[in-house]
Design a protein around this motif. Sequence first.
Motif, PDB file in Angstrom:
ATOM      1  N   LYS A  38      -5.510 -13.613   0.332  1.00  0.00           N
ATOM      2  CA  LYS A  38      -5.303 -12.438  -0.521  1.00  0.00           C
ATOM      3  C   LYS A  38      -5.562 -12.748  -1.998  1.00  0.00           C
ATOM      4  CE  LYS A  38      -1.715  -8.891  -1.271  1.00  0.00           C
ATOM      5  NZ  LYS A  38      -1.674  -8.952  -2.730  1.00  0.00           N
TER       6      LYS A  38
ATOM      7  N   GLY B 261      -7.468  -7.431  -1.135  1.00  0.00           N
ATOM      8  CA  GLY B 261      -7.980  -7.411  -2.503  1.00  0.00           C
ATOM      9  C   GLY B 261      -9.430  -7.825  -2.645  1.00  0.00           C
TER      10      GLY B 261
ATOM     11  N   HIS C 196     -11.228  -4.788   4.087  1.00  0.00           N
ATOM     12  CA  HIS C 196      -9.956  -5.329   3.611  1.00  0.00           C
ATOM     13  C   HIS C 196      -9.842  -5.305   2.091  1.00  0.00           C
ATOM     14  CE1 HIS C 196      -8.585  -6.645   7.560  1.00  0.00           C
ATOM     15  NE2 HIS C 196      -9.809  -7.073   7.798  1.00  0.00           N
ATOM     16  N   THR C 197     -10.365  -4.267   1.472  1.00  0.00           N
ATOM     17  CA  THR C 197     -10.269  -4.175   0.009  1.00  0.00           C
ATOM     18  C   THR C 197      -8.863  -3.777  -0.434  1.00  0.00           C
ATOM     19  OG1 THR C 197     -11.104  -1.895   0.132  1.00  0.00           O
ATOM     20  CG2 THR C 197     -12.704  -3.639  -0.296  1.00  0.00           C
ATOM     21  N   ARG C 198      -8.165  -2.992   0.379  1.00  0.00           N
ATOM     22  CA  ARG C 198      -6.803  -2.571  -0.001  1.00  0.00           C
ATOM     23  C   ARG C 198      -5.765  -3.638   0.265  1.00  0.00           C
ATOM     24  NH1 ARG C 198      -4.754   2.689   2.585  1.00  0.00           N
ATOM     25  NH2 ARG C 198      -5.918   1.944   4.400  1.00  0.00           N
ATOM     26  N   ASP C 199      -5.876  -4.313   1.397  1.00  0.00           N
ATOM     27  CA  ASP C 199      -4.816  -5.246   1.772  1.00  0.00           C
ATOM     28  C   ASP C 199      -5.036  -6.642   1.208  1.00  0.00           C
ATOM     29  OD1 ASP C 199      -7.038  -5.296   3.430  1.00  0.00           O
ATOM     30  OD2 ASP C 199      -5.945  -5.967   5.189  1.00  0.00           O
TER      31      ASP C 199
ATOM     32  N   PRO D 211       0.832  -1.197   0.000  1.00  0.00           N
ATOM     33  CA  PRO D 211       0.000   0.000   0.000  1.00  0.00           C
ATOM     34  C   PRO D 211       0.864   1.243   0.000  1.00  0.00           C
ATOM     35  CG  PRO D 211       0.086  -0.963   2.188  1.00  0.00           C
ATOM     36  CD  PRO D 211       0.773  -1.928   1.267  1.00  0.00           C
TER      37      PRO D 211
ATOM     38  N   ASP E 137      -9.637   6.301   8.198  1.00  0.00           N
ATOM     39  CA  ASP E 137      -8.476   6.236   7.303  1.00  0.00           C
ATOM     40  C   ASP E 137      -7.227   6.814   7.959  1.00  0.00           C
ATOM     41  OD1 ASP E 137      -9.832   4.973   5.260  1.00  0.00           O
ATOM     42  OD2 ASP E 137     -10.385   6.839   4.239  1.00  0.00           O
TER      43      ASP E 137
ATOM     44  N   VAL F  86       2.021  -6.314   3.101  1.00  0.00           N
ATOM     45  CA  VAL F  86       0.700  -5.772   3.406  1.00  0.00           C
ATOM     46  C   VAL F  86       0.170  -6.260   4.751  1.00  0.00           C
ATOM     47  CG1 VAL F  86      -0.842  -7.543   2.418  1.00  0.00           C
ATOM     48  CG2 VAL F  86      -1.377  -5.111   2.119  1.00  0.00           C
TER      49      VAL F  86
END
Length: 494
Positions: free
Chosen positions: A329, A254, A249-252, A47, A294, A371
Amino acid sequence: MESESISDVTSVALGHHHTINASGHGIDSAPHSARHPARGRAAGGAPGLTRVTTDLTDLDGVRERGGASPAPRYQSAVTQPAAGLAKAAELLAAKQRVLSGGRLPAPSVRLAGPAEIDVFLDELDQAIRPFEDSLRKAGARHRDRAAQLKAIIKKASIQTSKTRFEDPRDMAEFDARIERVARTGEPVVLAMPEGGGKVPVPLKTGRFGRGPDFAEFLGLKMRAALARVLREFHPGGAHVVVVPDTCLHTRDMGFSAEETRSHLRQLWRDLPRLGIRDEVIVADTLAFLPAEWDHVIARSVAEVVASIAADGAVREAAAAQARSLSFIKECGLSDEDEAVLFYAAVAGHPEGIPAGLVAEARAFQAATDRVTPLYIAINHHGIRGLGLIERVVDGLGFSSASYLRASVHAKPGCPRPALSVFHSLAPVALLPMHALGVRVIEETPRWGLSFDVVGRMRGWQAVCEAATGRFLFYQATQEDAEMDAASIERAAAA
Protein backbone atom coordinates in the motif's frame (compact mmCIF):
# COMPACT_ATOMS: atom_id res chain seq x y z
CA MET A 1 -30.89 -1.77 9.33
CA GLU A 2 -28.61 0.69 11.04
CA SER A 3 -25.69 1.70 8.83
CA GLU A 4 -22.32 0.74 10.24
CA SER A 5 -18.88 1.96 9.17
CA ILE A 6 -16.74 -0.62 7.39
CA SER A 7 -13.64 0.65 9.16
CA ASP A 8 -15.27 0.22 12.58
CA VAL A 9 -16.43 -3.31 11.83
CA THR A 10 -13.09 -4.28 10.37
CA SER A 11 -11.04 -2.96 13.28
CA VAL A 12 -13.06 -5.20 15.58
CA ALA A 13 -13.07 -8.18 13.22
CA LEU A 14 -9.37 -8.15 12.41
CA GLY A 15 -8.28 -7.25 15.91
CA HIS A 16 -5.06 -5.43 16.74
CA HIS A 17 -2.26 -7.50 15.31
CA HIS A 18 0.32 -4.75 14.86
CA THR A 19 3.93 -5.77 15.07
CA ILE A 20 5.08 -2.52 16.68
CA ASN A 21 6.27 -2.98 20.24
CA ALA A 22 5.57 -0.55 23.05
CA SER A 23 9.29 -0.36 23.73
CA GLY A 24 9.67 1.79 20.60
CA HIS A 25 7.39 4.56 21.85
CA GLY A 26 8.86 7.75 23.17
CA ILE A 27 12.41 6.92 22.07
CA ASP A 28 14.05 9.52 19.88
CA SER A 29 17.25 9.69 17.90
CA ALA A 30 18.98 13.04 17.90
CA PRO A 31 20.90 12.61 14.63
CA HIS A 32 17.77 11.62 12.74
CA SER A 33 15.49 14.18 14.41
CA ALA A 34 17.82 16.97 13.44
CA ARG A 35 17.16 16.24 9.77
CA HIS A 36 13.58 14.91 10.01
CA PRO A 37 11.48 16.66 12.65
CA ALA A 38 8.23 14.95 13.61
CA ARG A 39 5.34 15.85 11.37
CA GLY A 40 1.63 15.59 11.83
CA ARG A 41 0.75 13.86 8.56
CA ALA A 42 -2.40 11.77 8.79
CA ALA A 43 -2.27 8.17 7.65
CA GLY A 44 -4.56 7.01 4.86
CA GLY A 45 -8.13 6.34 5.93
CA ALA A 46 -10.71 3.75 5.05
CA PRO A 47 -12.81 3.91 1.88
CA GLY A 48 -16.10 5.74 2.11
CA LEU A 49 -18.28 2.64 2.14
CA THR A 50 -21.02 1.68 4.58
CA ARG A 51 -22.29 -1.73 5.50
CA VAL A 52 -25.41 -2.84 3.64
CA THR A 53 -27.69 -5.81 4.04
CA THR A 54 -26.30 -8.87 2.25
CA ASP A 55 -26.09 -12.58 2.78
CA LEU A 56 -23.01 -14.78 2.85
CA THR A 57 -23.59 -16.34 -0.55
CA ASP A 58 -20.39 -16.40 -2.55
CA LEU A 59 -20.84 -14.98 -6.06
CA ASP A 60 -18.98 -17.86 -7.70
CA GLY A 61 -20.21 -20.52 -5.30
CA VAL A 62 -16.77 -21.55 -4.05
CA ARG A 63 -16.56 -23.01 -0.56
CA GLU A 64 -13.71 -24.34 1.54
CA ARG A 65 -13.64 -28.13 1.48
CA GLY A 66 -13.98 -30.30 4.51
CA GLY A 67 -15.43 -27.68 6.84
CA ALA A 68 -18.84 -26.62 8.11
CA SER A 69 -18.06 -22.92 7.81
CA PRO A 70 -20.69 -20.93 5.85
CA ALA A 71 -18.09 -18.32 4.95
CA PRO A 72 -16.96 -17.83 1.35
CA ARG A 73 -13.57 -19.11 0.38
CA TYR A 74 -11.49 -15.94 0.21
CA GLN A 75 -8.31 -17.21 -1.37
CA SER A 76 -5.29 -15.15 -0.45
CA ALA A 77 -3.94 -13.05 -3.28
CA VAL A 78 -0.73 -12.03 -1.52
CA THR A 79 2.31 -14.24 -1.27
CA GLN A 80 4.87 -14.16 1.52
CA PRO A 81 7.46 -12.44 -0.71
CA ALA A 82 5.15 -9.42 -0.72
CA ALA A 83 6.28 -8.89 2.89
CA GLY A 84 9.84 -9.99 2.17
CA LEU A 85 11.10 -6.49 2.88
CA ALA A 86 10.34 -7.07 6.57
CA LYS A 87 12.99 -9.82 6.69
CA ALA A 88 15.69 -8.10 4.65
CA ALA A 89 18.94 -7.63 6.55
CA GLU A 90 19.52 -4.51 4.48
CA LEU A 91 16.43 -2.85 5.98
CA LEU A 92 17.78 -3.14 9.53
CA ALA A 93 21.26 -2.07 8.42
CA ALA A 94 19.76 0.97 6.68
CA LYS A 95 17.76 1.76 9.83
CA GLN A 96 20.91 1.76 11.94
CA ARG A 97 22.68 3.96 9.41
CA VAL A 98 19.90 6.55 9.38
CA LEU A 99 19.55 6.58 13.19
CA SER A 100 23.29 7.24 13.41
CA GLY A 101 22.91 10.36 11.28
CA GLY A 102 23.72 8.85 7.91
CA ARG A 103 21.58 8.53 4.82
CA LEU A 104 20.45 5.71 2.59
CA PRO A 105 23.30 5.45 0.05
CA ALA A 106 22.60 7.07 -3.29
CA PRO A 107 23.28 4.71 -6.21
CA SER A 108 25.73 5.62 -8.90
CA VAL A 109 24.09 5.80 -12.31
CA ARG A 110 25.42 4.65 -15.66
CA LEU A 111 23.71 5.36 -18.98
CA ALA A 112 23.39 2.66 -21.64
CA GLY A 113 22.83 3.31 -25.34
CA PRO A 114 20.61 1.34 -27.74
CA ALA A 115 23.32 -1.08 -28.92
CA GLU A 116 24.28 -1.98 -25.34
CA ILE A 117 20.64 -2.49 -24.37
CA ASP A 118 20.29 -4.90 -27.30
CA VAL A 119 23.19 -6.89 -25.85
CA PHE A 120 21.41 -7.05 -22.50
CA LEU A 121 18.22 -8.28 -24.18
CA ASP A 122 20.20 -11.00 -25.96
CA GLU A 123 21.58 -12.03 -22.57
CA LEU A 124 18.04 -12.43 -21.31
CA ASP A 125 17.31 -14.79 -24.20
CA GLN A 126 20.41 -16.81 -23.37
CA ALA A 127 19.44 -16.99 -19.70
CA ILE A 128 15.99 -18.32 -20.58
CA ARG A 129 17.14 -20.86 -23.18
CA PRO A 130 17.73 -23.72 -20.67
CA PHE A 131 14.25 -23.09 -19.27
CA GLU A 132 12.75 -23.28 -22.75
CA ASP A 133 14.68 -26.47 -23.52
CA SER A 134 13.39 -28.06 -20.32
CA LEU A 135 9.82 -27.36 -21.45
CA ARG A 136 10.44 -29.14 -24.75
CA LYS A 137 11.87 -32.16 -22.96
CA ALA A 138 8.84 -32.27 -20.64
CA GLY A 139 6.45 -32.29 -23.60
CA ALA A 140 8.47 -34.87 -25.52
CA ARG A 141 8.03 -37.43 -22.74
CA HIS A 142 4.36 -37.86 -23.73
CA ARG A 143 2.59 -38.98 -26.89
CA ASP A 144 -0.94 -37.74 -26.17
CA ARG A 145 -1.27 -34.06 -27.09
CA ALA A 146 -3.26 -33.06 -24.01
CA ALA A 147 -0.67 -34.78 -21.81
CA GLN A 148 2.11 -32.95 -23.67
CA LEU A 149 0.50 -29.57 -23.15
CA LYS A 150 -0.15 -30.20 -19.48
CA ALA A 151 3.41 -31.43 -18.92
CA ILE A 152 4.83 -28.29 -20.53
CA ILE A 153 2.68 -26.01 -18.40
CA LYS A 154 3.57 -27.92 -15.25
CA LYS A 155 7.29 -27.72 -16.03
CA ALA A 156 6.94 -23.97 -16.54
CA SER A 157 5.19 -23.57 -13.19
CA ILE A 158 6.29 -23.21 -9.58
CA GLN A 159 4.65 -24.29 -6.30
CA THR A 160 2.92 -27.19 -8.04
CA SER A 161 2.26 -28.94 -4.71
CA LYS A 162 0.36 -25.88 -3.46
CA THR A 163 -1.60 -25.62 -6.68
CA ARG A 164 -2.26 -29.40 -6.37
CA PHE A 165 -1.29 -29.93 -9.97
CA GLU A 166 -1.68 -33.70 -9.80
CA ASP A 167 -4.90 -33.75 -7.75
CA PRO A 168 -7.69 -35.02 -10.07
CA ARG A 169 -10.32 -33.10 -8.11
CA ASP A 170 -8.60 -29.72 -8.14
CA MET A 171 -7.39 -30.11 -11.73
CA ALA A 172 -10.64 -31.55 -13.12
CA GLU A 173 -11.74 -28.40 -14.93
CA PHE A 174 -8.23 -27.59 -16.12
CA ASP A 175 -7.83 -31.13 -17.48
CA ALA A 176 -11.22 -31.01 -19.21
CA ARG A 177 -10.36 -27.73 -20.90
CA ILE A 178 -6.96 -28.86 -22.07
CA GLU A 179 -8.54 -32.03 -23.49
CA ARG A 180 -11.03 -29.88 -25.36
CA VAL A 181 -8.30 -27.63 -26.76
CA ALA A 182 -6.29 -30.63 -27.90
CA ARG A 183 -9.37 -32.20 -29.50
CA THR A 184 -10.78 -29.12 -31.25
CA GLY A 185 -7.50 -27.50 -32.27
CA GLU A 186 -8.38 -24.21 -30.60
CA PRO A 187 -5.38 -22.15 -29.47
CA VAL A 188 -4.06 -22.70 -25.97
CA VAL A 189 -4.87 -19.51 -24.08
CA LEU A 190 -3.29 -19.23 -20.64
CA ALA A 191 -4.74 -16.11 -18.99
CA MET A 192 -3.57 -14.62 -15.70
CA PRO A 193 -4.11 -11.42 -13.68
CA GLU A 194 -0.74 -9.90 -12.85
CA GLY A 195 1.03 -6.62 -12.28
CA GLY A 196 0.52 -3.56 -14.40
CA GLY A 197 2.64 -1.29 -12.25
CA LYS A 198 5.19 -1.14 -9.47
CA VAL A 199 4.11 -1.18 -5.82
CA PRO A 200 4.44 2.33 -4.34
CA VAL A 201 6.86 1.20 -1.62
CA PRO A 202 10.04 3.29 -1.98
CA LEU A 203 12.36 0.69 -0.45
CA LYS A 204 11.11 -1.94 -2.90
CA THR A 205 10.83 -0.12 -6.20
CA GLY A 206 12.59 3.15 -5.39
CA ARG A 207 12.61 6.42 -7.24
CA PHE A 208 13.91 4.64 -10.33
CA GLY A 209 11.37 1.86 -10.48
CA ARG A 210 8.08 3.31 -11.61
CA GLY A 211 8.11 2.02 -15.19
CA PRO A 212 8.67 -1.43 -16.71
CA ASP A 213 12.26 -2.61 -16.28
CA PHE A 214 14.30 -5.76 -16.80
CA ALA A 215 12.47 -7.53 -13.97
CA GLU A 216 9.33 -7.36 -16.09
CA PHE A 217 11.24 -8.08 -19.29
CA LEU A 218 12.45 -11.32 -17.71
CA GLY A 219 8.88 -12.31 -16.78
CA LEU A 220 7.55 -11.46 -20.22
CA LYS A 221 10.26 -13.46 -21.96
CA MET A 222 9.61 -16.43 -19.66
CA ARG A 223 5.95 -16.42 -20.67
CA ALA A 224 6.81 -15.96 -24.33
CA ALA A 225 9.07 -19.02 -24.11
CA LEU A 226 6.18 -21.02 -22.65
CA ALA A 227 3.88 -19.97 -25.52
CA ARG A 228 6.53 -20.80 -28.13
CA VAL A 229 7.03 -24.34 -26.83
CA LEU A 230 3.27 -24.93 -26.56
CA ARG A 231 3.00 -23.90 -30.23
CA GLU A 232 5.60 -26.50 -31.19
CA PHE A 233 3.37 -29.23 -29.75
CA HIS A 234 -0.01 -27.72 -30.69
CA PRO A 235 -0.75 -26.59 -34.28
CA GLY A 236 -3.65 -24.47 -33.05
CA GLY A 237 -1.21 -22.01 -31.48
CA ALA A 238 -0.78 -20.63 -27.99
CA HIS A 239 -0.90 -17.31 -26.18
CA VAL A 240 -0.30 -16.09 -22.63
CA VAL A 241 -2.75 -13.29 -21.81
CA VAL A 242 -1.65 -10.96 -19.03
CA VAL A 243 -4.49 -9.09 -17.34
CA PRO A 244 -2.93 -6.20 -15.35
CA ASP A 245 -4.73 -5.72 -12.05
CA THR A 246 -2.98 -2.79 -10.34
CA CYS A 247 -5.44 -0.50 -12.14
CA LEU A 248 -8.21 -2.09 -10.04
CA HIS A 249 -6.50 -1.21 -6.75
CA THR A 250 -6.22 2.57 -6.92
CA ARG A 251 -8.62 3.10 -4.00
CA ASP A 252 -7.38 0.45 -1.62
CA MET A 253 -3.64 0.19 -2.32
CA GLY A 254 -3.09 3.71 -3.62
CA PHE A 255 -1.77 2.76 -7.05
CA SER A 256 -1.68 5.80 -9.30
CA ALA A 257 -4.21 5.62 -12.12
CA GLU A 258 -1.96 7.78 -14.28
CA GLU A 259 1.08 5.59 -13.56
CA THR A 260 -0.72 2.35 -14.30
CA ARG A 261 -1.95 3.73 -17.63
CA SER A 262 1.53 4.96 -18.51
CA HIS A 263 3.00 1.62 -17.46
CA LEU A 264 0.62 -0.25 -19.78
CA ARG A 265 1.43 1.96 -22.76
CA GLN A 266 5.14 1.54 -22.17
CA LEU A 267 4.77 -2.25 -22.01
CA TRP A 268 2.96 -2.22 -25.32
CA ARG A 269 5.90 -0.28 -26.82
CA ASP A 270 8.42 -2.64 -25.20
CA LEU A 271 6.97 -5.90 -26.49
CA PRO A 272 8.27 -5.59 -30.09
CA ARG A 273 11.76 -4.73 -28.84
CA LEU A 274 11.65 -7.82 -26.65
CA GLY A 275 10.97 -9.90 -29.76
CA ILE A 276 7.45 -10.72 -28.56
CA ARG A 277 4.61 -10.59 -31.07
CA ASP A 278 1.40 -12.31 -30.00
CA GLU A 279 2.98 -14.97 -27.77
CA VAL A 280 2.19 -12.66 -24.86
CA ILE A 281 -0.80 -10.32 -24.98
CA VAL A 282 -1.02 -7.58 -22.34
CA ALA A 283 -4.68 -6.60 -22.05
CA ASP A 284 -6.21 -3.21 -21.32
CA THR A 285 -8.10 -4.41 -18.25
CA LEU A 286 -10.25 -1.33 -17.67
CA ALA A 287 -11.72 -1.66 -21.17
CA PHE A 288 -13.37 -4.92 -20.10
CA LEU A 289 -14.91 -3.91 -16.75
CA PRO A 290 -18.65 -4.66 -16.55
CA ALA A 291 -21.01 -1.77 -15.89
CA GLU A 292 -21.98 -3.19 -12.49
CA TRP A 293 -18.39 -3.36 -11.22
CA ASP A 294 -18.56 -0.50 -8.68
CA HIS A 295 -21.96 -1.60 -7.35
CA VAL A 296 -20.87 -5.21 -6.85
CA ILE A 297 -17.62 -4.20 -5.12
CA ALA A 298 -19.43 -1.82 -2.77
CA ARG A 299 -21.99 -4.49 -1.88
CA SER A 300 -19.39 -7.21 -1.51
CA VAL A 301 -17.19 -5.33 0.96
CA ALA A 302 -19.96 -5.70 3.51
CA GLU A 303 -20.10 -9.44 2.89
CA VAL A 304 -16.35 -9.76 3.39
CA VAL A 305 -16.53 -7.79 6.64
CA ALA A 306 -19.39 -9.97 7.86
CA SER A 307 -17.43 -13.11 7.02
CA ILE A 308 -14.38 -11.81 8.87
CA ALA A 309 -16.50 -11.17 11.93
CA ALA A 310 -18.29 -14.52 11.76
CA ASP A 311 -15.55 -16.98 10.87
CA GLY A 312 -12.21 -17.44 12.62
CA ALA A 313 -10.48 -18.98 9.59
CA VAL A 314 -11.50 -16.05 7.37
CA ARG A 315 -10.44 -13.64 10.11
CA GLU A 316 -7.01 -15.24 10.34
CA ALA A 317 -6.56 -15.18 6.57
CA ALA A 318 -7.61 -11.53 6.41
CA ALA A 319 -5.13 -10.61 9.14
CA ALA A 320 -2.32 -12.33 7.24
CA GLN A 321 -3.48 -10.55 4.11
CA ALA A 322 -3.35 -7.19 5.87
CA ARG A 323 0.20 -7.80 7.08
CA SER A 324 1.35 -8.42 3.53
CA LEU A 325 -0.60 -5.45 2.21
CA SER A 326 1.37 -3.18 4.56
CA PHE A 327 4.27 -3.71 2.15
CA ILE A 328 2.18 -2.97 -0.94
CA LYS A 329 0.00 0.00 0.00
CA GLU A 330 1.04 3.59 -0.73
CA CYS A 331 2.43 5.11 2.47
CA GLY A 332 2.70 8.74 1.35
CA LEU A 333 6.39 9.10 2.23
CA SER A 334 8.73 10.89 -0.16
CA ASP A 335 11.81 11.12 2.07
CA GLU A 336 13.86 7.93 1.64
CA ASP A 337 15.56 8.07 5.05
CA GLU A 338 12.22 8.54 6.75
CA ALA A 339 10.88 5.61 4.75
CA VAL A 340 13.68 3.41 6.10
CA LEU A 341 12.61 4.10 9.68
CA PHE A 342 8.90 3.90 8.84
CA TYR A 343 9.16 0.42 7.27
CA ALA A 344 11.48 -0.78 10.00
CA ALA A 345 8.69 0.11 12.43
CA VAL A 346 6.07 -1.58 10.25
CA ALA A 347 8.32 -4.66 10.16
CA GLY A 348 8.34 -4.77 13.96
CA HIS A 349 11.66 -3.08 14.73
CA PRO A 350 10.72 0.31 16.28
CA GLU A 351 13.62 0.52 18.72
CA GLY A 352 15.26 3.95 18.54
CA ILE A 353 12.81 5.31 15.97
CA PRO A 354 11.19 8.69 16.80
CA ALA A 355 7.85 8.24 18.54
CA GLY A 356 5.97 10.29 15.95
CA LEU A 357 7.12 8.08 13.12
CA VAL A 358 6.29 4.94 15.08
CA ALA A 359 2.79 6.35 15.60
CA GLU A 360 2.50 6.99 11.86
CA ALA A 361 3.49 3.40 11.15
CA ARG A 362 0.88 2.20 13.63
CA ALA A 363 -1.80 4.36 12.01
CA PHE A 364 -0.76 3.11 8.57
CA GLN A 365 -1.15 -0.51 9.66
CA ALA A 366 -4.58 0.27 11.08
CA ALA A 367 -5.57 1.94 7.80
CA THR A 368 -4.33 -1.13 5.93
CA ASP A 369 -6.47 -3.33 8.18
CA ARG A 370 -9.51 -1.23 7.36
CA VAL A 371 -8.99 -1.36 3.63
CA THR A 372 -8.24 -5.10 3.45
CA PRO A 373 -11.93 -6.08 2.95
CA LEU A 374 -12.05 -3.84 -0.11
CA TYR A 375 -8.91 -5.48 -1.48
CA ILE A 376 -10.42 -8.94 -0.92
CA ALA A 377 -13.74 -7.89 -2.47
CA ILE A 378 -12.01 -6.64 -5.63
CA ASN A 379 -10.09 -9.89 -6.06
CA HIS A 380 -12.79 -12.32 -5.02
CA HIS A 381 -16.13 -10.79 -5.99
CA GLY A 382 -14.82 -8.54 -8.74
CA ILE A 383 -12.15 -10.39 -10.69
CA ARG A 384 -13.50 -13.87 -9.94
CA GLY A 385 -17.18 -13.28 -9.23
CA LEU A 386 -17.79 -11.06 -12.25
CA GLY A 387 -15.68 -13.22 -14.54
CA LEU A 388 -13.29 -10.44 -15.49
CA ILE A 389 -10.67 -12.77 -16.94
CA GLU A 390 -13.35 -14.48 -19.03
CA ARG A 391 -14.54 -11.08 -20.30
CA VAL A 392 -10.98 -10.23 -21.35
CA VAL A 393 -10.48 -13.60 -23.08
CA ASP A 394 -13.76 -13.28 -24.99
CA GLY A 395 -13.06 -9.65 -25.81
CA LEU A 396 -9.72 -10.59 -27.36
CA GLY A 397 -11.48 -13.05 -29.66
CA PHE A 398 -10.72 -16.30 -27.84
CA SER A 399 -13.08 -18.66 -26.04
CA SER A 400 -13.70 -18.22 -22.32
CA ALA A 401 -15.15 -21.74 -22.31
CA SER A 402 -11.79 -23.32 -23.05
CA TYR A 403 -9.11 -20.92 -21.80
CA LEU A 404 -6.75 -22.05 -19.04
CA ARG A 405 -6.59 -19.85 -15.97
CA ALA A 406 -3.18 -19.17 -14.45
CA SER A 407 -2.14 -17.08 -11.47
CA VAL A 408 0.87 -15.48 -9.80
CA HIS A 409 -0.36 -16.85 -6.47
CA ALA A 410 -0.56 -20.51 -5.51
CA LYS A 411 -4.21 -21.55 -5.67
CA PRO A 412 -5.56 -25.09 -6.11
CA GLY A 413 -6.21 -25.96 -9.74
CA CYS A 414 -4.53 -22.80 -11.04
CA PRO A 415 -0.95 -23.09 -12.39
CA ARG A 416 1.57 -20.45 -11.36
CA PRO A 417 4.02 -19.87 -14.24
CA ALA A 418 7.55 -18.95 -13.18
CA LEU A 419 8.54 -15.36 -13.95
CA SER A 420 12.27 -15.72 -13.39
CA VAL A 421 15.05 -18.28 -13.75
CA PHE A 422 15.86 -19.38 -10.23
CA HIS A 423 19.05 -18.35 -8.44
CA SER A 424 19.80 -16.34 -5.28
CA LEU A 425 18.84 -13.03 -6.92
CA ALA A 426 15.87 -14.41 -8.81
CA PRO A 427 13.55 -15.84 -6.15
CA VAL A 428 10.85 -17.44 -8.23
CA ALA A 429 7.96 -16.29 -6.03
CA LEU A 430 8.98 -12.60 -6.01
CA LEU A 431 6.98 -10.62 -8.55
CA PRO A 432 8.35 -7.88 -10.84
CA MET A 433 5.84 -5.41 -9.43
CA HIS A 434 7.54 -5.74 -6.01
CA ALA A 435 11.14 -5.47 -7.21
CA LEU A 436 13.68 -4.13 -9.67
CA GLY A 437 15.75 -5.93 -12.26
CA VAL A 438 19.29 -7.08 -11.38
CA ARG A 439 22.17 -8.11 -13.65
CA VAL A 440 24.94 -10.11 -11.99
CA ILE A 441 28.24 -9.80 -13.84
CA GLU A 442 30.16 -13.04 -14.14
CA GLU A 443 31.39 -15.26 -16.98
CA THR A 444 27.79 -15.83 -18.01
CA PRO A 445 25.75 -12.86 -16.74
CA ARG A 446 22.71 -13.81 -14.66
CA TRP A 447 19.44 -11.92 -14.45
CA GLY A 448 17.13 -11.59 -11.48
CA LEU A 449 15.26 -9.12 -9.32
CA SER A 450 15.62 -7.59 -5.89
CA PHE A 451 14.50 -4.70 -3.67
CA ASP A 452 15.84 -1.18 -4.15
CA VAL A 453 17.12 -0.98 -0.56
CA VAL A 454 19.19 -4.13 -1.15
CA GLY A 455 20.87 -2.59 -4.19
CA ARG A 456 21.49 0.68 -2.39
CA MET A 457 22.99 -0.91 0.72
CA ARG A 458 25.19 -3.26 -1.32
CA GLY A 459 26.49 -0.51 -3.56
CA TRP A 460 25.05 -1.73 -6.85
CA GLN A 461 25.09 0.56 -9.87
CA ALA A 462 21.85 1.68 -11.53
CA VAL A 463 21.90 1.28 -15.32
CA CYS A 464 19.51 3.62 -17.15
CA GLU A 465 18.58 4.19 -20.76
CA ALA A 466 20.68 7.03 -22.21
CA ALA A 467 17.93 8.50 -24.37
CA THR A 468 15.22 8.75 -21.69
CA GLY A 469 16.92 8.23 -18.32
CA ARG A 470 14.60 5.27 -17.73
CA PHE A 471 15.80 2.79 -15.10
CA LEU A 472 16.62 -0.62 -16.57
CA PHE A 473 18.32 -2.66 -13.82
CA TYR A 474 20.82 -2.69 -10.99
CA GLN A 475 24.22 -4.08 -11.91
CA ALA A 476 26.22 -6.11 -9.40
CA THR A 477 29.42 -8.09 -9.37
CA GLN A 478 29.30 -11.66 -8.08
CA GLU A 479 30.95 -10.55 -4.83
CA ASP A 480 28.51 -7.67 -4.30
CA ALA A 481 25.55 -9.89 -5.07
CA GLU A 482 26.55 -12.41 -2.43
CA MET A 483 27.50 -9.89 0.25
CA ASP A 484 27.11 -11.47 3.69
CA ALA A 485 25.46 -9.99 6.77
CA ALA A 486 28.77 -8.72 8.17
CA SER A 487 29.48 -6.80 4.95
CA ILE A 488 25.97 -5.32 5.08
CA GLU A 489 26.66 -4.11 8.63
CA ARG A 490 29.89 -2.49 7.46
CA ALA A 491 27.97 -0.77 4.66
CA ALA A 492 25.54 0.54 7.26
CA ALA A 493 28.39 2.03 9.27
CA ALA A 494 30.11 3.58 6.27
